[in-house]
Motif scaffolding. Structure first.
Motif, PDB file in Angstrom:
ATOM      1  N   GLN A  50       2.442   0.845  -3.585  1.00 22.77           N
ATOM      2  CA  GLN A  50       1.318   0.510  -4.462  1.00 22.77           C
ATOM      3  C   GLN A  50       1.404   1.196  -5.828  1.00 22.77           C
ATOM      4  O   GLN A  50       0.750   0.781  -6.781  1.00 22.77           O
ATOM      5  N   ASP A  51       2.222   2.247  -5.931  1.00 21.62           N
ATOM      6  CA  ASP A  51       2.350   2.988  -7.189  1.00 21.62           C
ATOM      7  C   ASP A  51       3.484   2.475  -8.081  1.00 21.62           C
ATOM      8  O   ASP A  51       3.626   2.933  -9.220  1.00 21.62           O
TER       9      ASP A  51
ATOM     10  N   GLY B  34       0.786  -1.227   0.000  1.00 27.39           N
ATOM     11  CA  GLY B  34       0.000   0.000   0.000  1.00 27.39           C
ATOM     12  C   GLY B  34       0.815   1.273   0.000  1.00 27.39           C
ATOM     13  O   GLY B  34       1.669   1.482  -0.863  1.00 27.39           O
ATOM     14  N   SER B  35       0.597   2.116   1.000  1.00 27.81           N
ATOM     15  CA  SER B  35       1.212   3.447   1.027  1.00 27.81           C
ATOM     16  C   SER B  35       2.606   3.451   1.645  1.00 27.81           C
ATOM     17  O   SER B  35       3.220   4.525   1.769  1.00 27.81           O
ATOM     18  N   ARG B  36       3.117   2.317   2.022  1.00 28.25           N
ATOM     19  CA  ARG B  36       4.460   2.283   2.616  1.00 28.25           C
ATOM     20  C   ARG B  36       5.485   2.805   1.617  1.00 28.25           C
ATOM     21  O   ARG B  36       5.494   2.441   0.440  1.00 28.25           O
TER      22      ARG B  36
ATOM     23  N   PRO C  35       4.933   5.555  -3.059  1.00 27.85           N
ATOM     24  CA  PRO C  35       4.273   4.487  -2.309  1.00 27.85           C
ATOM     25  C   PRO C  35       4.444   3.148  -3.032  1.00 27.85           C
ATOM     26  O   PRO C  35       4.434   3.099  -4.264  1.00 27.85           O
TER      27      PRO C  35
ATOM     28  N   GLU D  30      -8.944  -0.761   6.990  1.00 32.03           N
ATOM     29  CA  GLU D  30      -7.575  -0.886   6.470  1.00 32.03           C
ATOM     30  C   GLU D  30      -7.144  -2.346   6.426  1.00 32.03           C
ATOM     31  O   GLU D  30      -6.521  -2.808   5.455  1.00 32.03           O
TER      32      GLU D  30
END
Length: 321
Positions: A234-235, A211-213, A232, A298
């Protein structure tokens, strides 16, 4: 990459500087010199490395053709009788005995991998261990490393007091890779990974469940087309897909440390991972949230991402948590 023809000419003064700066030091015979070499930009070689490569009676190396090209680029003149000896991952145990015999004969043997510091995801560890066990000295010459190179640019602050762990290459099989990433979800420290170009997209897909980690990726470090990006996790698949050139080259990645306020979420994910092996998804999410105090929504989204990465997502599970 600096062109060899240019480097060879410009390294004349560097070789002289190496002799003057390092020549007065002691270089005992019967010693294995573990020499770090550039990971891309040849100008990153150290003066002491240049001097030892000139001085060595034998240069043991991961790939003799690659090392010959590197020596030629540096303008290193080999002494009469000096030789190259192949020591790579497929013959390291047997080739170590040949190195040990040369050390017993009083030779200075330098070992280089194709790039970076030997023994760190590259051959060299078994050789150093065998040489030390045989009673000979192992002397390291520090230098370039993709690991420390990327860490220095990642700007890691906070988290687990700047600590990091080195994971290297994750498993190549999708199931094993997904399990490894699942384990890293709750690792509080920064995690350093390496990957080859033909597997970077699969790794990006696996890491997207985080995810956003934060994640810092370094591509072709120190080379002409070097790229360093922080985004992030996820990107990462989308970033790679946006430009076909981005899947080329060698990769180092740093998964950022978990923020201090993510401790509850990390504990929740650890509990969730255990419960998902025994219970239906929604039940596992509800209990994990109650046990850990982490947010239920979450955890539910994380559970779906884990199922998707493992290739066994159940459409009946999709819905509001």
């Amino acid at each position: 990459m600096i062109q060899p023809a240019v480097v060879s000419a410009s390294f004349r003064s560097a070789l002289q500087a190496a002799r003057e700066a390092a020549g007065s030091q002691n270089y005992p015979q019967g010693t294995l010199y573990v020499v770090a070499t550039p990971i891309g930009n040849l100008a990153d070689v150290t003066l002491r490395a240049l001097h030892v490569l000139e001085l060595a009676d034998t240069i043991a190396c991961e790939d003799t053709r690659h090392t010959q090209g590197m020596l030629r680029a540096f303008g290193v003149e080999r002494r009469a009788g000096a030789s190259l000896l192949a020591v790579h991952q497929h013959n390291e145990a047997e080739a170590a005995q040949a190195v040990i015999q040369r050390l017993a004969d009083g030779e200075r043997v330098a070992y280089v991998s194709d790039a970076g510091t030997p023994g760190v995801s590259d051959p060299g560890a078994r050789l150093a261990d065998a040489v030390r066990a045989a009673g000979h000295r192992v002397l390291p010459l520090p230098g370039a490393s993709s690991i420390t190179c990327l860490l220095s640019a990642a700007g890691l602050v906070g988290g687990a007091s700047g600590a990091f762990v080195f994971e290297g290459f994750l498993p190549t099989k999708s199931g094993e890779r997904a399990s490894a990433v699942d384990r890293l979800r709750t690792e509080k420290r920064a995690v350093v990974l390496l990957e080859a170009p033909h597997r970077i997209e699969a790794l990006a897909t696996a890491l997207a469940v985080l995810g956003s980690r934060g994640l810092t990726l370094g591509r072709e470090l120190t080379k002409q087309f070097e790229e360093i990006v922080t985004l992030p996790a996820q990107d990462l698949p989308g970033w790679l897909a946006a430009d076909g050139q981005r899947t080329r080259g060698e990769f180092a990645l740093v998964l950022h440390a978990l923020p201090t306020d993510a401790e509850d979420a990390g504990q929740g994910e650890a509990v969730l991972s255990l419960l998902m092996d025994e219970l239906p998804l929604k039940t596992a999410v509800r209990l994990a949230a109650q046990i850990s105090g982490a947010g239920r929504n979450e955890l539910y989204q994380r559970a779906l991402a884990i199922r998707k990465a493992q290739g066994d997502a159940d459409e009946d599970d999709v819905g509001d948590a």
